[in-house]
Scaffold this active site. Sequence first.
Site, short mmCIF file in Angstrom:
data_model
loop_
_atom_site.label_atom_id
_atom_site.label_comp_id
_atom_site.label_asym_id
_atom_site.label_seq_id
_atom_site.Cartn_x
_atom_site.Cartn_y
_atom_site.Cartn_z
N TYR A 184 0.81 -1.22 0.00
CA TYR A 184 0.00 0.00 0.00
C TYR A 184 0.85 1.27 0.00
CZ TYR A 184 -4.30 -2.53 1.30
OH TYR A 184 -5.40 -3.35 1.33
N LEU B 187 -1.71 -7.08 -6.32
CA LEU B 187 -1.70 -5.92 -5.43
C LEU B 187 -2.30 -6.26 -4.09
CD1 LEU B 187 -4.53 -3.41 -6.49
CD2 LEU B 187 -4.71 -5.89 -6.51
N ASP B 188 -1.89 -5.53 -3.04
CA ASP B 188 -2.65 -5.58 -1.81
C ASP B 188 -4.03 -5.00 -2.13
OD1 ASP B 188 -3.27 -6.04 0.82
OD2 ASP B 188 -1.52 -4.99 1.62
N TRP B 189 -5.03 -5.49 -1.43
CA TRP B 189 -6.43 -5.27 -1.83
C TRP B 189 -6.75 -3.78 -2.02
CZ3 TRP B 189 -5.06 -9.65 -2.55
CH2 TRP B 189 -5.88 -10.77 -2.67
N ALA C 126 -5.27 -1.58 -3.82
CA ALA C 126 -4.11 -0.69 -3.80
C ALA C 126 -3.75 -0.13 -5.17
CB ALA C 126 -2.89 -1.43 -3.22
#
Length: 414
Positions: A240, A271-273, A275
């Site tokens: 993030y 990706l991180d959720w 992001a």
Amino acid sequence: MRSPLTGYSLISVLLPIAIAGRATSPDVYPTPQGKGNGLWADAYESARALVNQMTLDEKVNITRGFKADNICAGTTGSVPRLKWPGMCLHDAGNGVRAAELVNAYPSALHSGASWDRNLTRQRGYHMGGEFRGKGINIALGPNAGPLGRTPLGGRNWEGFSVDPYLSGQLNAETITGIQDAGVIANIKHFIANEQETYRRPYFGVEAASSNVDDKTLHEHYLWPFMDGVHAGVASVMCSYNRINNTYGCENSKLMNGLLKGELAFDGFVVLDWNAQHSLNSANAGLDMLMPLGGNWGQNLTNAVLNGTVTEDRITDMAMRIVASWYLVGQQNFPEPGFGMKNFTLPHELVDARNPDSKPVILEGAVAGHVLLKNTNNALPFKGKQRMLSVFGYDAALPATKNTDILCAGDGGSL
């Protein structure tokens, strides 16, 4: 084992707000295509045969997330015409998160204190078996970032050590164990993700920026990820936070330059959720979008048609995802997320636990305890103890009338 690190410096603190005029991370384009060398060779050959049959829309479809009838953290699109089922992704700090009939394993920080390669690999293998048993294709772990720059980071328990060498070695063992069980490991969060405060943009304030010089980035923060790539990790999660004032999931210097360039990573980046910040993240090296379609889907197809993103980039994204699926042998995998159903509705109970994991869990709990100094041979305890004090977040016990245990945890004591 000793760390190869002889010293490092951080050129600025982690800032919650960007400094006006500060340079961003340099651009590195295009994304290096996966080569499929070494242990990836057979997986890429199989993936190439499948992806070459896909249309543009089908390739785009497997790079995005969809709402599914399971409680997986994310579920990819599928290609029914070619019988490719898609994949379930779910969290993995110390076992299958938010699920019934699974085990809780010692935290990575506890495992790191054991300095035990074999035990760490076995921990990863049995965790991986439970993910497979639940129909989870991708376990969102292990964790190499935060590395542990500050004890107030919030996520340090998910990592093995503040030492980059120890962290790298035990991440590699965990990855090998998880993937030997037939589940894709996901090393995260790439990179220098060292704090929870302002790790994401909030209320118009930019996320914290980890401003790191090249030597520190390579010798400290990148080291565990390098070991993970060398172990054959099939996926990496971008973070993030910003790194040198550019968001991690659109940072081409990191994804294209370091990860897919210098480290020759052949797997996929997820990706991180939520992001993602722009569609250009595809050009910067991002391969999979979660949890839902976001700026991709038809927008990504249109970007190919108008020349913003090349179809070669889309093909490479699909190749990296499908090759990872082949790498760990998921051709005969359970239905994605079949053991991950809404607990509030009637559902089949799927027990993913293996009795063989019990000694690994017990030994892991024992091996992580470290006696720093046994002054006056205080341990082991001898005779009946009048009072035993227990401190920490796990110290809370239900109140009883006759207790001789004093607990100081979770804001109270008995």
